[in-house]
Design a protein around this motif. Structure first.
Motif, PDB file in Angstrom:
ATOM      1  N   UNK A 257       0.822  -1.208   0.000  1.00 10.04           N
ATOM      2  CA  UNK A 257       0.000   0.000   0.000  1.00 10.04           C
ATOM      3  C   UNK A 257       0.858   1.261   0.000  1.00 10.04           C
ATOM      4  N   UNK A 258       2.005   1.199   0.687  1.00 13.08           N
ATOM      5  CA  UNK A 258       2.868   2.382   0.761  1.00 13.08           C
ATOM      6  C   UNK A 258       3.542   2.656  -0.584  1.00 13.08           C
ATOM      7  N   UNK A 259       4.051   1.616  -1.233  1.00 12.94           N
ATOM      8  CA  UNK A 259       4.744   1.849  -2.500  1.00 12.94           C
ATOM      9  C   UNK A 259       3.759   2.089  -3.639  1.00 12.94           C
ATOM     10  N   UNK A 260       2.496   1.723  -3.450  1.00 15.66           N
ATOM     11  CA  UNK A 260       1.496   1.980  -4.479  1.00 15.66           C
ATOM     12  C   UNK A 260       1.347   3.477  -4.741  1.00 15.66           C
ATOM     13  N   UNK A 261       1.636   4.303  -3.722  1.00 18.14           N
ATOM     14  CA  UNK A 261       1.521   5.751  -3.876  1.00 18.14           C
ATOM     15  C   UNK A 261       2.554   6.286  -4.863  1.00 18.14           C
ATOM     16  N   UNK A 263       4.844   4.113  -7.286  1.00 19.26           N
ATOM     17  CA  UNK A 263       5.293   2.769  -7.671  1.00 19.26           C
ATOM     18  C   UNK A 263       6.655   2.708  -8.343  1.00 19.26           C
ATOM     19  N   UNK A 264       7.201   3.840  -8.791  1.00 16.58           N
ATOM     20  CA  UNK A 264       8.490   3.823  -9.478  1.00 16.58           C
ATOM     21  C   UNK A 264       9.663   4.127  -8.549  1.00 16.58           C
ATOM     22  N   UNK A 265       9.421   4.233  -7.261  1.00 18.81           N
ATOM     23  CA  UNK A 265      10.510   4.512  -6.327  1.00 18.81           C
ATOM     24  C   UNK A 265      11.484   3.340  -6.297  1.00 18.81           C
ATOM     25  N   UNK A 266      12.770   3.652  -6.295  1.00 21.21           N
ATOM     26  CA  UNK A 266      13.796   2.608  -6.229  1.00 21.21           C
ATOM     27  C   UNK A 266      14.616   2.714  -4.952  1.00 21.21           C
ATOM     28  N   UNK A 267      14.396   3.792  -4.189  1.00 20.64           N
ATOM     29  CA  UNK A 267      15.162   3.995  -2.961  1.00 20.64           C
ATOM     30  C   UNK A 267      14.337   4.823  -1.992  1.00 20.64           C
ATOM     31  N   UNK A 268      14.482   4.525  -0.697  1.00 17.33           N
ATOM     32  CA  UNK A 268      13.837   5.298   0.366  1.00 17.33           C
ATOM     33  C   UNK A 268      14.930   5.729   1.345  1.00 17.33           C
ATOM     34  N   UNK A 269      15.079   7.047   1.522  1.00 16.25           N
ATOM     35  CA  UNK A 269      16.130   7.586   2.390  1.00 16.25           C
ATOM     36  C   UNK A 269      15.491   8.262   3.599  1.00 16.25           C
ATOM     37  N   UNK A 270      15.936   7.856   4.795  1.00 14.82           N
ATOM     38  CA  UNK A 270      15.448   8.492   6.023  1.00 14.82           C
ATOM     39  C   UNK A 270      16.437   8.191   7.142  1.00 14.82           C
ATOM     40  N   UNK A 271      17.512   8.978   7.202  1.00 12.29           N
ATOM     41  CA  UNK A 271      18.538   8.751   8.225  1.00 12.29           C
ATOM     42  C   UNK A 271      17.928   8.902   9.618  1.00 12.29           C
ATOM     43  N   UNK A 272      18.183   7.925  10.456  1.00 16.04           N
ATOM     44  CA  UNK A 272      17.621   7.783  11.800  1.00 16.04           C
ATOM     45  C   UNK A 272      16.161   7.329  11.777  1.00 16.04           C
ATOM     46  N   UNK A 357       6.544 -11.451  -5.839  1.00 12.63           N
ATOM     47  CA  UNK A 357       7.427 -10.296  -5.945  1.00 12.63           C
ATOM     48  C   UNK A 357       6.574  -9.073  -6.207  1.00 12.63           C
ATOM     49  N   UNK A 358       6.887  -7.962  -5.533  1.00 10.19           N
ATOM     50  CA  UNK A 358       6.005  -6.797  -5.570  1.00 10.19           C
ATOM     51  C   UNK A 358       6.250  -5.883  -6.747  1.00 10.19           C
ATOM     52  N   UNK A 359       7.039  -6.303  -7.725  1.00 11.83           N
ATOM     53  CA  UNK A 359       7.255  -5.482  -8.900  1.00 11.83           C
ATOM     54  C   UNK A 359       6.929  -6.264 -10.143  1.00 11.83           C
ATOM     55  N   UNK A 360       6.526  -5.546 -11.169  1.00 19.07           N
ATOM     56  CA  UNK A 360       6.260  -6.156 -12.455  1.00 19.07           C
ATOM     57  C   UNK A 360       7.319  -5.718 -13.431  1.00 19.07           C
ATOM     58  N   UNK A 361       7.302  -6.272 -14.632  1.00 19.69           N
ATOM     59  CA  UNK A 361       8.365  -6.001 -15.590  1.00 19.69           C
ATOM     60  C   UNK A 361       8.408  -4.549 -16.027  1.00 19.69           C
ATOM     61  N   UNK A 362       7.280  -3.834 -15.949  1.00 22.91           N
ATOM     62  CA  UNK A 362       7.296  -2.442 -16.378  1.00 22.91           C
ATOM     63  C   UNK A 362       7.651  -1.490 -15.250  1.00 22.91           C
ATOM     64  N   UNK A 363       7.986  -2.052 -14.069  1.00 26.85           N
ATOM     65  CA  UNK A 363       8.450  -1.214 -12.973  1.00 26.85           C
ATOM     66  C   UNK A 363       7.347  -0.761 -12.047  1.00 26.85           C
ATOM     67  N   UNK A 364       6.076  -1.080 -12.340  1.00 30.57           N
ATOM     68  CA  UNK A 364       4.991  -0.672 -11.475  1.00 30.57           C
ATOM     69  C   UNK A 364       4.828  -1.659 -10.335  1.00 30.57           C
TER      70      UNK A 364
END
Length: 368
Positions: A257-261, A263-272, A357-364
């Motif tokens: 549900x979080x990545x659905x917002x 879907x093309x994110x490849x990295x999540x950055x949040x130090x601490x 796996x939560x990704x498809x071939x088109x990256x969504x």
């Protein structure tokens, strides 16, 4: 009742999301302090490069996966700061929840240093930025195949450098056999070892929240409790909390549900911050994350998402590299390591066998 009225609004979560874009080659050179995936590393410090950078399982040379430029505000020793992630290209090394096929290094420099001007770089193509060097300005020779430190040389021409015997063999078969001994310096050739090169651009994550409604995420609380050594929930409490769903299912649904917002994110950055786990299994306890040798604890900094796999072009009919998420933990103090590259800690979490796996071939994201 008026006190129960809610309305939706957008709010930033404190997480910065990474997305991929095409970029001109000069924009991804070291002098531009890039964040990127693939290609050769754009080394920050030009001295004391890590060598060898090898898989912890098969001991073969690892490929550069990505780098994140992440300076720390108000800390001069980290005015320039980049984390570099490498991974093995051998599918057999990707055992379930085994992190040994990854390596991560931290490099940082003060604003006044031996390698870069004091002022910010010009955002334009120059002779220097257009050059793709096989030798750094510091004199460090680079491997012709992967761009890592190349202390070994071709015994015939002494003009081509390599990080390992394996990469010398690759280069010999890919064209150096024909050019060996000819005049002129040996430059980089395309060998198929590197991942496609793309720029990593960022933007803050926003989620829709309901003002006036307070809904606790009990599953995340349970995971945080376990990670800090707290008491686990009793079976009946867990069943009531999950409403007849398993903890595993709830964690995975939250991830989707979080990545659905975005879907093309490849990295999540949040130090601490805290990672977005793909599973309730194989979540590290605090004692499983080793302290930095300086004595400071290591804290979560960023995670690599499975969507990145769609851009690496590594699929094959029989096997492929794979992960659910890869989390990087770094020194809380970002301690001073001089000009060197310091190993940090990495944790790979895979999907469970009953999870798609939560990704498809088109990256969504596959969030059906």
């Amino acid at each position: 009742m008026a006190g129960n009225d809610t309305h939706a609004t957008k709010a930033e979560t404190g997480v910065v999301l990474g997305f991929l874009e095409e970029a001109e080659p000069w924009q991804l050179r070291s002098s531009q302090f890039p964040s990127k995936i693939g290609g050769k590393p754009a080394w920050l410090s030009q001295a004391d490069l890590p060598c060898p950078v090898a898989c912890g399982k098969c001991n073969r040379p690892a490929a550069f996966l990505l780098q994140v430029y992440a300076p720390i505000d108000g800390q001069n020793r980290s005015f320039h700061r980049t984390l570099f992630v490498f991974c093995c290209t051998t599918p057999d090394c990707y055992s379930h929840n085994d992190s040994r096929c990854f390596k991560v290094y931290r490099s940082q420099l003060p604003r006044k240093n031996d390698f870069y001007p004091y002022d910010p770089p010009l955002e334009e193509k120059t002779t220097e930025t257009d050059n793709d060097p096989v030798v750094l300005q510091s004199g460090v020779q680079l491997c012709r195949v992967c761009g890592c430190a190349g202390p070994k040389t071709c015994s015939r021409c002494h003009a081509a450098n390599y990080c390992s015997k394996e990469h010398q063999v690759i280069d010999w078969k890919s064209g150096h056999k024909k050019e060996c001994g000819t005049s002129g310096p040996a430059g980089f050739l395309k060998h198929g070892f590197l991942f496609p090169e793309l720029e990593l651009v960022t933007e803050p994550e926003e989620v829709e929240v309901k003002v006036g409604q307070c809904e606790a995420d009990e599953t995340q609380k349970a995971l945080e409790c376990r990670a800090t050594g707290g008491d686990s929930l009793e079976e009946k409490e867990l069943e009531d909390m999950a409403m007849h769903e398993t903890e595993e299912s709830r964690v995975f649904q939250k991830f989707k549900q979080r990545i659905e917002l975005e879907p093309h994110q490849v990295l999540r950055y949040c130090r601490r911050g805290s990672p977005l786990w793909v599973s309730a299994e194989h979540v590290p306890e605090e004692k499983e994350i080793p302290n930095c040798p300086c004595g400071a604890k290591r804290i979560f900094e960023f995670q690599v998402m499975p969507q990145l796999l769609n851009h690496l072009k590594v699929d094959s009919p029989n096997a492929s590299i794979d992960w659910g998420t890869v989390c990087v933990y770094s020194c809380e103090d970002s301690c001073d390591q001089g000009h060197g590259y310091y190993p940090e800690f990495i944790w790979k979490q895979d999907f469970t066998e009953d999870q798609p796996n939560s990704t498809t071939e088109d990256g969504d994201a596959d969030c059906q």
